[in-house]
Write a protein that holds these residues in place. Sequence first.
Motif, PDB file in Angstrom:
ATOM      1  N   TRP A   1       7.574   4.284  15.045  1.00 44.93           N
ATOM      2  CA  TRP A   1       8.841   3.844  14.468  1.00 44.93           C
ATOM      3  C   TRP A   1       8.662   3.439  13.001  1.00 44.93           C
ATOM      4  CZ3 TRP A   1      13.505   3.403  13.134  1.00 44.93           C
ATOM      5  CH2 TRP A   1      14.021   2.240  12.544  1.00 44.93           C
ATOM      6  N   LEU A   2       7.608   2.704  12.705  1.00 43.14           N
ATOM      7  CA  LEU A   2       7.356   2.280  11.328  1.00 43.14           C
ATOM      8  C   LEU A   2       7.108   3.475  10.414  1.00 43.14           C
ATOM      9  CD1 LEU A   2       5.093  -0.864  11.839  1.00 43.14           C
ATOM     10  CD2 LEU A   2       7.341  -0.801  10.781  1.00 43.14           C
ATOM     11  N   ALA A   3       6.282   4.413  10.868  1.00 44.49           N
ATOM     12  CA  ALA A   3       6.003   5.597  10.060  1.00 44.49           C
ATOM     13  C   ALA A   3       7.276   6.403   9.819  1.00 44.49           C
ATOM     14  CB  ALA A   3       4.948   6.460  10.746  1.00 44.49           C
ATOM     15  N   TRP A   4       8.139   6.479  10.831  1.00 44.82           N
ATOM     16  CA  TRP A   4       9.399   7.204  10.685  1.00 44.82           C
ATOM     17  C   TRP A   4      10.326   6.470   9.725  1.00 44.82           C
ATOM     18  CZ3 TRP A   4      11.631  11.334  10.034  1.00 44.82           C
ATOM     19  CH2 TRP A   4      12.979  11.576  10.331  1.00 44.82           C
TER      20      TRP A   4
ATOM     21  N   LEU B   1       0.835  -1.209   0.000  1.00 43.24           N
ATOM     22  CA  LEU B   1       0.000   0.000   0.000  1.00 43.24           C
ATOM     23  C   LEU B   1       0.867   1.255   0.000  1.00 43.24           C
ATOM     24  CD1 LEU B   1      -2.821  -0.985   2.530  1.00 43.24           C
ATOM     25  CD2 LEU B   1      -2.969  -0.875   0.037  1.00 43.24           C
ATOM     26  N   VAL B   2       1.932   1.229   0.785  1.00 41.09           N
ATOM     27  CA  VAL B   2       2.870   2.353   0.802  1.00 41.09           C
ATOM     28  C   VAL B   2       3.495   2.533  -0.584  1.00 41.09           C
ATOM     29  CG1 VAL B   2       5.043   3.200   1.755  1.00 41.09           C
ATOM     30  CG2 VAL B   2       3.365   2.133   3.266  1.00 41.09           C
ATOM     31  N   ALA B   3       3.868   1.423  -1.214  1.00 42.96           N
ATOM     32  CA  ALA B   3       4.458   1.486  -2.554  1.00 42.96           C
ATOM     33  C   ALA B   3       3.457   2.048  -3.570  1.00 42.96           C
ATOM     34  CB  ALA B   3       4.920   0.101  -2.983  1.00 42.96           C
ATOM     35  N   TRP B   4       2.202   1.657  -3.446  1.00 43.11           N
ATOM     36  CA  TRP B   4       1.176   2.144  -4.368  1.00 43.11           C
ATOM     37  C   TRP B   4       1.028   3.668  -4.279  1.00 43.11           C
ATOM     38  CZ3 TRP B   4      -3.772   4.187  -2.951  1.00 43.11           C
ATOM     39  CH2 TRP B   4      -4.617   4.447  -4.036  1.00 43.11           C
ATOM     40  N   VAL B   5       1.017   4.202  -3.067  1.00 46.23           N
ATOM     41  CA  VAL B   5       0.946   5.660  -2.899  1.00 46.23           C
ATOM     42  C   VAL B   5       2.192   6.313  -3.481  1.00 46.23           C
ATOM     43  CG1 VAL B   5       0.878   7.536  -1.213  1.00 46.23           C
ATOM     44  CG2 VAL B   5      -0.554   5.523  -0.893  1.00 46.23           C
ATOM     45  N   GLY B   6       3.359   5.687  -3.278  1.00 47.06           N
ATOM     46  CA  GLY B   6       4.592   6.222  -3.838  1.00 47.06           C
ATOM     47  C   GLY B   6       4.576   6.214  -5.357  1.00 47.06           C
ATOM     48  N   TRP B   7       4.022   5.158  -5.953  1.00 46.22           N
ATOM     49  CA  TRP B   7       3.917   5.076  -7.416  1.00 46.22           C
ATOM     50  C   TRP B   7       3.015   6.182  -7.957  1.00 46.22           C
ATOM     51  CZ3 TRP B   7       6.483   3.411 -11.301  1.00 46.22           C
ATOM     52  CH2 TRP B   7       5.890   3.115 -12.534  1.00 46.22           C
ATOM     53  N   ARG B   8       1.926   6.442  -7.257  1.00 44.47           N
ATOM     54  CA  ARG B   8       1.045   7.550  -7.644  1.00 44.47           C
ATOM     55  C   ARG B   8       1.787   8.886  -7.538  1.00 44.47           C
ATOM     56  NH1 ARG B   8      -4.360   8.057  -4.601  1.00 44.47           N
ATOM     57  NH2 ARG B   8      -4.388   9.853  -5.999  1.00 44.47           N
ATOM     58  N   ASP B   9       2.568   9.027  -6.479  1.00 52.35           N
ATOM     59  CA  ASP B   9       3.302  10.275  -6.280  1.00 52.35           C
ATOM     60  C   ASP B   9       4.386  10.448  -7.340  1.00 52.35           C
ATOM     61  OD1 ASP B   9       3.601  12.656  -4.818  1.00 52.35           O
ATOM     62  OD2 ASP B   9       5.292  11.841  -3.714  1.00 52.35           O
ATOM     63  N   ASP B  10       4.965   9.351  -7.801  1.00 48.95           N
ATOM     64  CA  ASP B  10       5.957   9.434  -8.865  1.00 48.95           C
ATOM     65  C   ASP B  10       5.333   9.893 -10.180  1.00 48.95           C
ATOM     66  OD1 ASP B  10       8.140   8.649  -7.327  1.00 48.95           O
ATOM     67  OD2 ASP B  10       7.789   6.512  -7.686  1.00 48.95           O
TER      68      ASP B  10
ATOM     69  N   ARG C   1      -0.229  11.306   1.995  1.00 52.43           N
ATOM     70  CA  ARG C   1       0.863  10.334   2.111  1.00 52.43           C
ATOM     71  C   ARG C   1       1.089   9.939   3.566  1.00 52.43           C
ATOM     72  NH1 ARG C   1       3.779  13.917  -0.929  1.00 52.43           N
ATOM     73  NH2 ARG C   1       5.278  14.188   0.772  1.00 52.43           N
ATOM     74  N   PHE C   2       1.176  10.935   4.444  1.00 52.73           N
ATOM     75  CA  PHE C   2       1.448  10.648   5.849  1.00 52.73           C
ATOM     76  C   PHE C   2       0.299   9.873   6.493  1.00 52.73           C
ATOM     77  CE2 PHE C   2       4.243  14.692   5.987  1.00 52.73           C
ATOM     78  CZ  PHE C   2       5.295  13.976   5.446  1.00 52.73           C
ATOM     79  N   SER C   3      -0.936  10.148   6.056  1.00 45.50           N
ATOM     80  CA  SER C   3      -2.093   9.416   6.596  1.00 45.50           C
ATOM     81  C   SER C   3      -2.008   7.941   6.219  1.00 45.50           C
ATOM     82  CB  SER C   3      -3.397  10.019   6.068  1.00 45.50           C
ATOM     83  OG  SER C   3      -3.560  11.354   6.512  1.00 45.50           O
ATOM     84  N   VAL C   4      -1.664   7.679   4.953  1.00 46.00           N
ATOM     85  CA  VAL C   4      -1.521   6.293   4.504  1.00 46.00           C
ATOM     86  C   VAL C   4      -0.365   5.617   5.233  1.00 46.00           C
ATOM     87  CG1 VAL C   4      -0.983   4.801   2.539  1.00 46.00           C
ATOM     88  CG2 VAL C   4      -2.566   6.719   2.267  1.00 46.00           C
ATOM     89  N   HIS C   5       0.747   6.327   5.389  1.00 45.92           N
ATOM     90  CA  HIS C   5       1.896   5.765   6.089  1.00 45.92           C
ATOM     91  C   HIS C   5       1.529   5.401   7.525  1.00 45.92           C
ATOM     92  CE1 HIS C   5       4.826   8.051   3.203  1.00 45.92           C
ATOM     93  NE2 HIS C   5       4.161   7.072   2.616  1.00 45.92           N
ATOM     94  N   GLY C   6       0.814   6.288   8.190  1.00 47.32           N
ATOM     95  CA  GLY C   6       0.416   6.027   9.566  1.00 47.32           C
ATOM     96  C   GLY C   6      -0.536   4.847   9.661  1.00 47.32           C
ATOM     97  N   ALA C   7      -1.506   4.792   8.740  1.00 45.88           N
ATOM     98  CA  ALA C   7      -2.479   3.699   8.760  1.00 45.88           C
ATOM     99  C   ALA C   7      -1.799   2.361   8.472  1.00 45.88           C
ATOM    100  CB  ALA C   7      -3.579   3.969   7.730  1.00 45.88           C
ATOM    101  N   CYS C   8      -0.892   2.341   7.504  1.00 41.82           N
ATOM    102  CA  CYS C   8      -0.182   1.100   7.174  1.00 41.82           C
ATOM    103  C   CYS C   8       0.716   0.651   8.325  1.00 41.82           C
ATOM    104  CB  CYS C   8       0.650   1.294   5.904  1.00 41.82           C
ATOM    105  SG  CYS C   8      -0.339   1.402   4.399  1.00 41.82           S
ATOM    106  N   SER C   9       1.317   1.610   9.013  1.00 40.87           N
ATOM    107  CA  SER C   9       2.167   1.275  10.158  1.00 40.87           C
ATOM    108  C   SER C   9       1.340   0.658  11.278  1.00 40.87           C
ATOM    109  CB  SER C   9       2.887   2.533  10.653  1.00 40.87           C
ATOM    110  OG  SER C   9       3.696   3.092   9.639  1.00 40.87           O
ATOM    111  N   ALA C  10       0.198   1.265  11.567  1.00 39.18           N
ATOM    112  CA  ALA C  10      -0.677   0.728  12.614  1.00 39.18           C
ATOM    113  C   ALA C  10      -1.192  -0.662  12.233  1.00 39.18           C
ATOM    114  CB  ALA C  10      -1.846   1.679  12.849  1.00 39.18           C
TER     115      ALA C  10
END
Length: 337
Positions: A138-141, A81-90, A99-108
């Motif tokens: 830690w994961l989000a960071w 999921l993190v990679a998918w958001v990154g691909w969209r951002d690319d 981005r940060f919301s997805v990162h936080g949700a994926c970390s949790a």
Amino acid sequence: MTFALLLVAFGITLALTAVLRGYALHHRLLDVPGQRSSHRQVTPRGGGLAIVLVTFLGTAYLAVSHTVAPDVWAVLGPAFLVAWVGWRDDHSHVSARYRFSVHGACSALMVFLLWPLELSLVGFTLPGMMLAVLLTLWLAWSINLFNFMDGINGIASIEAASVLGNMALLMFLSGQPVHVWFFFALVAACSLGFLVWNFPRARIFMGDVGSGFLGSLIGGLSILALGQAEVYFWALLILYGVFVADSTVTLIRRALHGEKVYLAHRSHAYQHTAQRLGSHTPVTLAVLAINLLWLLPWAWLVVSGLFSGFLALLMAYAPIVALVWRLGAGRRSQIAS
């Protein structure tokens, strides 16, 4: 057989990166150098997708052959999921808040899927809720610091390959079965396949798709390692020391200067050093040398039971923190205007 699989993963990633380079050029997915860039040439981006795809295919094969721990999917799912958001951002800009919301949700989600977990700190076992929050942060960071550190040729690929490769080696030497350590080696092999295209000359960049994926994987694998034994968690954090120290010192220093820490900048220690030397290559090779000659021995001491994990972490990090501070990590006067 296991070595042959690693060679196959390396080769497929190498070939697929070439295909993605053609795709990026055709669709004009290009990084144009600016004042905050450490590069001088227009370069295609998004090549890290090769690492993502080959990791998925390799893991699927390993799952069929029962050569991978089932918990790996608890790390891979959110990482995709993190990679998918990154691909969209690319392809087109995605807002920092999204981005940060997805990162936080994926970390949790990753912490939830790998629970229950326990971690002791100087003889004190952290309460469950506190540990869950700390691991999520830690994961989000980890996701974001890897993206921050992916700024010069080869540094992100070499970091991923050396951290995960060294971790696989330590697990192998300590007697862990192949299904526990082989996934670490698989991602290391994929990272080396991409490295050929990114070092010493960058013919394609990893992009957010690759850096976010690797950051989430390394962070997630540290928690997966915690589920095996606490010593492996501390060992992986030690091996990750260069990226953690440079990013954390830079963030703290910029925050103290009152800067917007989420904005792009060129104030990491590795960026200052590459600018002073006029070359990326010696900086990237220095990171590799630190990983192999300084951090790996400390991690081995922890895995061998000869040193306390947290104490070894402090001892291993101390000179690196001092070094990146001395090299100007986060120093405002050296940020390009």
